[in-house]
Design an enzyme around this catalytic site. Structure first.
Site, PDB file in Angstrom:
ATOM      1  CG  ASP A  56      -2.063  -1.009   1.077  1.00  0.00           C
ATOM      2  OD1 ASP A  56      -2.290  -1.486  -0.054  1.00  0.00           O
ATOM      3  OD2 ASP A  56      -2.709  -1.320   2.089  1.00  0.00           O
ATOM      4  CE  LYS A 175      -8.993  -1.972  12.988  1.00  0.00           C
ATOM      5  NZ  LYS A 175      -8.223  -2.220  14.239  1.00  0.00           N
ATOM      6  CB  SER A 176      -3.524   3.009  15.032  1.00  0.00           C
ATOM      7  OG  SER A 176      -3.202   4.339  14.669  1.00  0.00           O
TER       8      SER A 176
END
EC number: 2.7.1.23
Length: 278
Positions: A56, A175-176
């Site tokens: 990514d 998200k973290s």
């Protein structure tokens, strides 16, 4: 009558790979396959399709390399590690990729991207695009800033910083930080606080906020100083930022639609959950 060169009919392809051995092997195989195929023409400068080989992070780099050509470029990712959120092919599926591109009908899957506008005290305006996310932080001291949503002052933030992410970026840094995972076809932004200061004196919402496409976010710093602003995997430092604006860009990133497209929820499961133990 205008004579048509074979390159006018061929699909122009750019191949971008990271420095890993397996990525170089995949790139070499694709170069060899396309070099003498009349259906394709290798063109790093003006491609129709950009093939990103790696992960990514490599696709983020490819996006920024061609972000001024988004209207005419489609991307396809080949992952040489574990499954990524932007990749539809593994390194052992090169022949399948080539065959699918030969039968490509021009179909695409589009995802929203982030427009970032930074205004400095001296009047300079810096514009950028992000595929995943952007952050603003003040490293040496607590950042104090007004958060303005659709021209309404939402809160006065105190803490380490603020992150704004796209739906595709919601599975990354967002998200973290405890943010929500959004399906990439949702045209929305997500604002997530980074270590906000909450006590009896200072309060913030303390949770992520989902912003619809029609609305914009402004972060207005209330103290002079040096601010660190990230645009995906690039970081810059600016002194005395007047404001930073976030909105959904009028352009989007387009991926080649393939029969083997892996669903977003499969990718989420693979990345964060995995197979249950029996």
């Amino acid at each position: 009558m205008t004579q048509m060169n074979f390159t006018d009919r061929a699909t122009r392809v750019a191949i971008i790979a990271n420095g890993k051995y397996q990525s170089k092997r995949v790139a070499s195989k694709l170069f060899a396959a396309f070099k003498h195929d009349p259906d394709f023409y290798l063109s790093k400068k003006d491609p129709d399709i950009v093939i990103s080989i790696g992960g990514d992070g490599m696709l983020l780099s490819a996006f920024h390399m061609y972000e001024k050509q988004l209207d005419k470029v489609r991307f396809v990712g080949v992952h040489t590690g574990h499954l990524g959120f932007y990749t539809d092919y593994r390194d052992f599926e090169v022949d399948t990729l080539i065959n699918n591109l030969k039968n490509d009908k021009g179909e695409q899957i589009s995802y929203p991207i982030l427009k970032v506008t930074i205004t400095l005290e001296d009047g300079r305006v810096i514009r950028a695009r992000a595929l995943n996310e952007s952050t603003i932080k003040r490293i040496e001291k607590t950042m104090v800033a007004d958060v303005v949503i659709n021209q309404v002052v939402f809160e006065r933030f105190r803490g380490d910083g603020i992150l704004v992410s796209t739906p595709t970026g919601s599975t990354a840094y967002n998200k973290s930080l405890g943010g929500a995972v959004l399906h990439p076809t949702i045209e929305a932004l997500q604002l997530t606080e980074i270590s906000s200061l909450n006590n009896r004196v200072y309060r913030t919402l303390g949770s992520s906020v989902i912003i619809p496409k029609k609305d914009a976010i402004e972060i207005v710093p209330k103290r002079v100083g040096v601010y660190t602003i990230s645009i995906d995997n690039k970081t810059v430092h600016y002194k005395n930022v007047t404001k930073i604006e976030y909105s959904i860009d009028e352009k989007s990133i387009n991926f080649v639609s393939t029969p083997s497209h892996t669903s977003f929820w499969e990718r989420v499961n693979d990345a964060f959950i995995g197979e249950p133990e029996h």
